[in-house]
Design an enzyme around this catalytic site. Structure first.
Site, PDB file in Angstrom:
ATOM      1  N   ARG A  78       0.824  -1.226   0.000  1.00  0.00           N
ATOM      2  CA  ARG A  78       0.000   0.000   0.000  1.00  0.00           C
ATOM      3  C   ARG A  78       0.846   1.259   0.000  1.00  0.00           C
ATOM      4  O   ARG A  78       0.463   2.288  -0.521  1.00  0.00           O
ATOM      5  CB  ARG A  78      -0.904   0.009   1.245  1.00  0.00           C
ATOM      6  CG  ARG A  78      -2.281  -0.597   1.014  1.00  0.00           C
ATOM      7  CD  ARG A  78      -3.266  -0.156   2.091  1.00  0.00           C
ATOM      8  NE  ARG A  78      -2.900  -0.593   3.427  1.00  0.00           N
ATOM      9  CZ  ARG A  78      -3.139  -1.820   3.908  1.00  0.00           C
ATOM     10  NH1 ARG A  78      -3.772  -2.697   3.156  1.00  0.00           N
ATOM     11  NH2 ARG A  78      -2.780  -2.151   5.126  1.00  0.00           N
ATOM     12  N   PRO A  81       5.028   2.154  -4.832  1.00  0.00           N
ATOM     13  CA  PRO A  81       4.465   2.302  -6.174  1.00  0.00           C
ATOM     14  C   PRO A  81       4.075   0.955  -6.774  1.00  0.00           C
ATOM     15  O   PRO A  81       4.466  -0.097  -6.260  1.00  0.00           O
ATOM     16  CB  PRO A  81       5.622   2.928  -6.970  1.00  0.00           C
ATOM     17  CG  PRO A  81       6.853   2.594  -6.198  1.00  0.00           C
ATOM     18  CD  PRO A  81       6.452   2.510  -4.766  1.00  0.00           C
ATOM     19  N   ARG A  92      21.132 -17.680  -0.849  1.00  0.00           N
ATOM     20  CA  ARG A  92      21.458 -18.935  -0.157  1.00  0.00           C
ATOM     21  C   ARG A  92      22.128 -18.606   1.168  1.00  0.00           C
ATOM     22  O   ARG A  92      22.900 -17.642   1.246  1.00  0.00           O
ATOM     23  CB  ARG A  92      22.417 -19.784  -1.011  1.00  0.00           C
ATOM     24  CG  ARG A  92      21.790 -20.264  -2.295  1.00  0.00           C
ATOM     25  CD  ARG A  92      22.800 -20.865  -3.236  1.00  0.00           C
ATOM     26  NE  ARG A  92      22.157 -21.307  -4.466  1.00  0.00           N
ATOM     27  CZ  ARG A  92      21.913 -20.532  -5.506  1.00  0.00           C
ATOM     28  NH1 ARG A  92      22.274 -19.259  -5.498  1.00  0.00           N
ATOM     29  NH2 ARG A  92      21.304 -21.012  -6.569  1.00  0.00           N
ATOM     30  N   VAL A  95      24.591 -23.569   6.949  1.00  0.00           N
ATOM     31  CA  VAL A  95      25.556 -23.858   8.017  1.00  0.00           C
ATOM     32  C   VAL A  95      25.869 -25.350   7.967  1.00  0.00           C
ATOM     33  O   VAL A  95      24.949 -26.179   7.861  1.00  0.00           O
ATOM     34  CB  VAL A  95      24.957 -23.461   9.389  1.00  0.00           C
ATOM     35  CG1 VAL A  95      25.841 -23.930  10.532  1.00  0.00           C
ATOM     36  CG2 VAL A  95      24.756 -21.943   9.472  1.00  0.00           C
ATOM     37  N   GLY A 105      24.050 -19.627  12.227  1.00  0.00           N
ATOM     38  CA  GLY A 105      23.060 -19.142  11.261  1.00  0.00           C
ATOM     39  C   GLY A 105      22.644 -17.715  11.598  1.00  0.00           C
ATOM     40  O   GLY A 105      22.554 -16.853  10.707  1.00  0.00           O
ATOM     41  N   TYR A 141      13.950 -18.131   9.317  1.00  0.00           N
ATOM     42  CA  TYR A 141      13.886 -16.717   8.924  1.00  0.00           C
ATOM     43  C   TYR A 141      12.747 -15.990   9.642  1.00  0.00           C
ATOM     44  O   TYR A 141      12.901 -14.826  10.046  1.00  0.00           O
ATOM     45  CB  TYR A 141      13.722 -16.594   7.403  1.00  0.00           C
ATOM     46  CG  TYR A 141      14.964 -16.992   6.647  1.00  0.00           C
ATOM     47  CD1 TYR A 141      16.164 -16.308   6.834  1.00  0.00           C
ATOM     48  CD2 TYR A 141      14.963 -18.058   5.745  1.00  0.00           C
ATOM     49  CE1 TYR A 141      17.310 -16.672   6.162  1.00  0.00           C
ATOM     50  CE2 TYR A 141      16.113 -18.428   5.061  1.00  0.00           C
ATOM     51  CZ  TYR A 141      17.286 -17.731   5.273  1.00  0.00           C
ATOM     52  OH  TYR A 141      18.424 -18.095   4.610  1.00  0.00           O
TER      53      TYR A 141
HETATM   54  C1  COA Z   1      18.615 -22.992   8.702  1.00  0.00           C
HETATM   55  C2  COA Z   1      20.071 -22.876   9.188  1.00  0.00           C
HETATM   56  C3  COA Z   1      20.814 -21.846   8.344  1.00  0.00           C
HETATM   57  C4  COA Z   1      20.043 -22.401  10.675  1.00  0.00           C
HETATM   58  O1  COA Z   1      21.388 -22.237  11.118  1.00  0.00           O
HETATM   59  P1  COA Z   1      21.817 -22.593  12.601  1.00  0.00           P
HETATM   60  O2  COA Z   1      23.244 -22.198  12.775  1.00  0.00           O
HETATM   61  O3  COA Z   1      21.468 -24.001  12.900  1.00  0.00           O
HETATM   62  O4  COA Z   1      20.842 -21.627  13.433  1.00  0.00           O
HETATM   63  P2  COA Z   1      21.190 -20.879  14.812  1.00  0.00           P
HETATM   64  O5  COA Z   1      21.824 -21.853  15.753  1.00  0.00           O
HETATM   65  O6  COA Z   1      21.952 -19.648  14.530  1.00  0.00           O
HETATM   66  O7  COA Z   1      19.750 -20.507  15.323  1.00  0.00           O
HETATM   67  C5  COA Z   1      19.385 -19.163  15.552  1.00  0.00           C
HETATM   68  C6  COA Z   1      17.981 -19.137  16.094  1.00  0.00           C
HETATM   69  O8  COA Z   1      17.107 -19.661  15.089  1.00  0.00           O
HETATM   70  C7  COA Z   1      16.405 -20.779  15.606  1.00  0.00           C
HETATM   71  N1  COA Z   1      16.342 -21.792  14.568  1.00  0.00           N
HETATM   72  C8  COA Z   1      17.366 -22.400  13.955  1.00  0.00           C
HETATM   73  N2  COA Z   1      16.922 -23.280  13.036  1.00  0.00           N
HETATM   74  C9  COA Z   1      15.575 -23.202  13.116  1.00  0.00           C
HETATM   75  C10 COA Z   1      14.534 -23.864  12.440  1.00  0.00           C
HETATM   76  N3  COA Z   1      14.787 -24.790  11.510  1.00  0.00           N
HETATM   77  N4  COA Z   1      13.247 -23.543  12.753  1.00  0.00           N
HETATM   78  C11 COA Z   1      12.978 -22.608  13.693  1.00  0.00           C
HETATM   79  N5  COA Z   1      13.934 -21.926  14.374  1.00  0.00           N
HETATM   80  C12 COA Z   1      15.205 -22.237  14.074  1.00  0.00           C
HETATM   81  C13 COA Z   1      17.225 -21.284  16.786  1.00  0.00           C
HETATM   82  O9  COA Z   1      16.399 -21.939  17.725  1.00  0.00           O
HETATM   83  C14 COA Z   1      17.817 -20.026  17.332  1.00  0.00           C
HETATM   84  O10 COA Z   1      16.872 -19.406  18.183  1.00  0.00           O
HETATM   85  P3  COA Z   1      17.333 -18.512  19.460  1.00  0.00           P
HETATM   86  O11 COA Z   1      18.019 -17.302  18.885  1.00  0.00           O
HETATM   87  O12 COA Z   1      16.054 -18.185  20.134  1.00  0.00           O
HETATM   88  O13 COA Z   1      18.250 -19.383  20.241  1.00  0.00           O
HETATM   89  C15 COA Z   1      20.790 -24.249   9.162  1.00  0.00           C
HETATM   90  O14 COA Z   1      20.052 -25.183   9.909  1.00  0.00           O
HETATM   91  C16 COA Z   1      21.013 -24.802   7.754  1.00  0.00           C
HETATM   92  O15 COA Z   1      22.002 -24.497   7.121  1.00  0.00           O
HETATM   93  N6  COA Z   1      20.094 -25.649   7.285  1.00  0.00           N
HETATM   94  C17 COA Z   1      20.230 -26.292   5.988  1.00  0.00           C
HETATM   95  C18 COA Z   1      20.260 -25.308   4.850  1.00  0.00           C
HETATM   96  C19 COA Z   1      19.064 -24.378   4.782  1.00  0.00           C
HETATM   97  O16 COA Z   1      17.923 -24.818   4.944  1.00  0.00           O
HETATM   98  N7  COA Z   1      19.338 -23.058   4.554  1.00  0.00           N
HETATM   99  C20 COA Z   1      18.343 -21.994   4.514  1.00  0.00           C
HETATM  100  C21 COA Z   1      17.678 -21.850   3.192  1.00  0.00           C
HETATM  101  S1  COA Z   1      18.681 -21.133   1.920  1.00  0.00           S
END
Ligand code: COA
Length: 165
Positions: A78, A81, A92, A95, A105, A141
């Site tokens: 809203r 433009p 991408r 971790v 992450g 995210y």
């Molecule tokens: C998704 C990914 C990037 C998360 O990285 P990570 O290092 O495990 O995450 P973190 O330890 O930094 O977690 C940070 C916060 O996010 C939360 N979190 C992490 N993974 C989560 C998930 N799958 N669902 C919900 N919350 C999540 C954690 O609980 C943490 O919460 P807090 O801050 O309250 O403690 C990792 O699991 C990954 O690489 N997965 C495979 C590839 C992928 O799916 N990439 C993303 C799409 S491009």
């Protein structure tokens, strides 16, 4: 708590041993990331443990992009433009399994957002878009304030006003 160094993709980093649980993201960093950098399609940043600089613990990519008004959440659309608006794209972010759930992450996402804030002083963006590969990634995210883009399965957006100044 492990200390990490984050910097641009470097040939000295061992991408061959990287496994994050999503084969496409493993394949990307091994085979395609450096090509994308050379062709100016993406900037790629890698994280390594400070004590083991060749080990690839995680990475993310940043590119410029644009999204159509109809793809934006209604409350934001809203105020904008009707033509496509510029965004930064985290195409991408991954971790390595050995380092997951230890905060890396979150560190990578915060670093990507910080870089976008710096760039946005000279190149305007209305927000940051991420492509989540599955529901679990989308929840990661969403945990940081990204909202689902309507009609764009797996795409989430963090509006620029939600970024730290
Ligand atoms: C998704 C990914 C990037 C998360 O990285 P990570 O290092 O495990 O995450 P973190 O330890 O930094 O977690 C940070 C916060 O996010 C939360 N979190 C992490 N993974 C989560 C998930 N799958 N669902 C919900 N919350 C999540 C954690 O609980 C943490 O919460 P807090 O801050 O309250 O403690 C990792 O699991 C990954 O690489 N997965 C495979 C590839 C992928 O799916 N990439 C993303 C799409 S491009």
């Amino acid at each position: 708590m492990i200390g990490f160094r984050i910097g641009p993709l470097d040939a000295a980093v061992d991408a061959a041993s990287f496994h994050c649980g999503q084969a496409v993201l493993d394949e990307y960093i091994r085979r395609y990331a450096s090509q994308d950098v050379r062709r100016n399609l993406a900037r790629v940043f890698v994280a390594s443990p400070a004590a083991d600089p060749r080990r690839l613990a995680g990475y993310f990519t940043l590119s410029a992009g644009s999204v159509g008004c109809s793809d934006l959440p209604a409350a934001l659309a809203r105020k904008l433009p009707r033509y496509p608006v510029p965004v930064a794209l985290i195409g991408r972010l991954a971790v390595d399994s050995d380092f997951q759930r230890k905060g890396l992450g979150a560190i990578l996402l915060a670093d990507a957002c910080r870089k976008v804030v710096q760039v946005s002083a000279v190149l305007a963006v209305a927000g940051i878009v991420v492509d989540a590969k599955d529901g679990s990634a989308a929840r990661f995210y969403a945990h940081f304030g990204f909202v689902q883009m309507p009609g764009q399965s797996g795409r989430l957006l963090l509006p620029a006003k939600a970024l730290p100044a």
